[in-house]
Design a protein around this motif. Structure first.
Motif, mmCIF file in Angstrom:
data_model
loop_
_atom_site.group_PDB
_atom_site.id
_atom_site.type_symbol
_atom_site.label_atom_id
_atom_site.label_comp_id
_atom_site.label_asym_id
_atom_site.label_seq_id
_atom_site.Cartn_x
_atom_site.Cartn_y
_atom_site.Cartn_z
ATOM 1 N N SER A 116 31.472 51.627 13.470
ATOM 2 C CA SER A 116 30.479 52.696 13.548
ATOM 3 C C SER A 116 31.163 54.021 13.854
ATOM 4 N N GLY A 117 30.434 55.091 13.678
ATOM 5 C CA GLY A 117 30.934 56.398 14.074
ATOM 6 C C GLY A 117 31.194 57.365 12.932
ATOM 7 N N ARG A 118 31.301 56.825 11.724
ATOM 8 C CA ARG A 118 31.546 57.712 10.571
ATOM 9 C C ARG A 118 31.422 56.894 9.293
ATOM 10 N N SER A 119 31.483 57.588 8.173
ATOM 11 C CA SER A 119 31.557 56.892 6.893
ATOM 12 C C SER A 119 32.962 56.328 6.717
ATOM 13 N N PHE A 120 33.017 55.119 6.191
ATOM 14 C CA PHE A 120 34.319 54.480 6.028
ATOM 15 C C PHE A 120 34.799 54.476 4.579
ATOM 16 N N ASN A 121 34.079 55.174 3.739
ATOM 17 C CA ASN A 121 34.523 55.289 2.341
ATOM 18 C C ASN A 121 35.930 55.865 2.282
ATOM 19 N N ASN A 122 36.744 55.229 1.466
ATOM 20 C CA ASN A 122 38.132 55.633 1.245
ATOM 21 C C ASN A 122 39.059 55.344 2.424
ATOM 22 N N LEU A 123 38.542 54.767 3.496
ATOM 23 C CA LEU A 123 39.400 54.378 4.605
ATOM 24 C C LEU A 123 39.833 52.928 4.442
ATOM 25 N N HIS A 124 40.964 52.607 5.031
ATOM 26 C CA HIS A 124 41.436 51.230 5.000
ATOM 27 C C HIS A 124 41.011 50.507 6.276
ATOM 28 N N MET A 125 40.481 49.318 6.080
ATOM 29 C CA MET A 125 40.075 48.461 7.176
ATOM 30 C C MET A 125 41.056 47.285 7.213
ATOM 31 N N ALA A 126 41.518 46.948 8.384
ATOM 32 C CA ALA A 126 42.544 45.912 8.463
ATOM 33 C C ALA A 126 42.343 45.017 9.672
ATOM 34 N N ALA B 230 43.937 43.426 4.778
ATOM 35 C CA ALA B 230 43.351 44.768 4.739
ATOM 36 C C ALA B 230 42.739 45.032 3.366
ATOM 37 N N PHE B 231 41.888 46.033 3.322
ATOM 38 C CA PHE B 231 41.356 46.513 2.059
ATOM 39 C C PHE B 231 40.819 47.927 2.278
ATOM 40 N N ARG B 232 40.654 48.644 1.187
ATOM 41 C CA ARG B 232 40.017 49.951 1.255
ATOM 42 C C ARG B 232 38.519 49.745 1.159
ATOM 43 N N TRP B 233 37.770 50.403 2.021
ATOM 44 C CA TRP B 233 36.343 50.131 2.159
ATOM 45 C C TRP B 233 35.619 50.122 0.825
ATOM 46 N N ALA C 225 48.810 39.060 4.373
ATOM 47 C CA ALA C 225 50.156 38.663 4.756
ATOM 48 C C ALA C 225 50.501 37.334 4.099
ATOM 49 N N ASN C 226 51.765 37.148 3.813
ATOM 50 C CA ASN C 226 52.191 35.893 3.181
ATOM 51 C C ASN C 226 51.817 34.683 4.033
ATOM 52 N N SER C 227 51.817 34.864 5.346
ATOM 53 C CA SER C 227 51.549 33.747 6.251
ATOM 54 C C SER C 227 50.108 33.255 6.178
ATOM 55 N N VAL C 228 49.201 34.078 5.657
ATOM 56 C CA VAL C 228 47.791 33.674 5.586
ATOM 57 C C VAL C 228 47.262 33.667 4.160
ATOM 58 N N LYS C 229 48.096 34.044 3.208
ATOM 59 C CA LYS C 229 47.646 34.122 1.824
ATOM 60 C C LYS C 229 47.142 32.758 1.362
ATOM 61 N N GLY C 230 45.988 32.755 0.730
ATOM 62 C CA GLY C 230 45.384 31.512 0.279
ATOM 63 C C GLY C 230 44.495 30.864 1.320
ATOM 64 N N ARG C 231 44.588 31.337 2.565
ATOM 65 C CA ARG C 231 43.760 30.782 3.637
ATOM 66 C C ARG C 231 42.809 31.820 4.222
ATOM 67 N N SER C 232 42.930 33.050 3.768
ATOM 68 C CA SER C 232 42.132 34.121 4.361
ATOM 69 C C SER C 232 41.389 34.909 3.298
ATOM 70 N N THR C 233 40.262 35.428 3.723
ATOM 71 C CA THR C 233 39.464 36.319 2.888
ATOM 72 C C THR C 233 39.004 37.472 3.755
ATOM 73 N N ILE C 234 39.149 38.691 3.250
ATOM 74 C CA ILE C 234 38.636 39.859 3.972
ATOM 75 C C ILE C 234 37.565 40.496 3.113
ATOM 76 N N SER C 235 36.436 40.826 3.740
ATOM 77 C CA SER C 235 35.325 41.375 2.979
ATOM 78 C C SER C 235 34.522 42.317 3.856
ATOM 79 N N ARG C 236 33.543 42.980 3.278
ATOM 80 C CA ARG C 236 32.707 43.902 4.035
ATOM 81 C C ARG C 236 31.240 43.588 3.787
ATOM 82 N N VAL D 17 33.240 44.341 8.877
ATOM 83 C CA VAL D 17 34.355 43.781 8.129
ATOM 84 C C VAL D 17 34.539 42.349 8.603
ATOM 85 N N VAL D 18 34.639 41.447 7.668
ATOM 86 C CA VAL D 18 34.720 40.026 8.004
ATOM 87 C C VAL D 18 36.066 39.468 7.561
ATOM 88 N N LEU D 19 36.707 38.751 8.465
ATOM 89 C CA LEU D 19 37.919 38.014 8.139
ATOM 90 C C LEU D 19 37.598 36.538 8.250
#
Length: 125
Positions: free
Chosen positions: A24-34, A49-52, A60-71, A78-80
């Motif tokens: 919260s606090g501002r628009s997150f368009n064009n910002l990166h969430m990580a 991470a991803f851009r909003w 990261a390679n250590s979590v690739k295939g086991r993680s999903t990041i979304s909004r 932001v959900v991990l």
């Protein structure tokens, strides 16, 4: 900017967790969430991470295939999603926001200006 992370807990290896970061606090368009994590005695490390308003995510390679990041636009969260958790996934998980992130800096904590308080994830073997 205010970031509130939640969803951590104690789970067994192989389980899944869904971490949520309420932003919260501002628009997150064009910002990166990580998401970053920090294990005891270790440096903070990048998870995902991803851009909003983008359509590409980074993991990261250590979590690739086991993680999903979304909004969730409606809830401004932001959900991990972490699956097949391993003991080495244990740590405090932090959400972060970066205003001037580029691909070469996306994994570097010091380039993110805003941080949540963290949520503990413990994976037992």
């Amino acid at each position: 900017v205010q970031l509130q992370a939640s969803g951590g807990g104690l789970v067994q290896a192989g389980a899944s967790l869904r971490l949520t970061c309420a932003a919260s606090g501002r628009s997150f368009n064009n910002l990166h969430m990580a998401w970053f994590r920090q294990a005891p005695g270790k440096e903070r490390e990048f998870v995902a991470a991803f851009r909003w308003n983008g359509n590409r995510s980074y993991h990261a390679n250590s979590v690739k295939g086991r993680s999903t990041i979304s909004r969730d636009n409606a809830k401004n969260t932001v959900v991990l999603q972490m699956n097949s958790l391993k003991p080495e996934d244990t740590g405090v998980y932090y959400c972060a926001v970066g205003e001037r992130i580029i691909v070469s800096t996306i994994e570097i904590p010091r380039f993110y200006e805003y941080w949540g308080q963290g949520t503990q994830v413990t994976v037992s073997s």
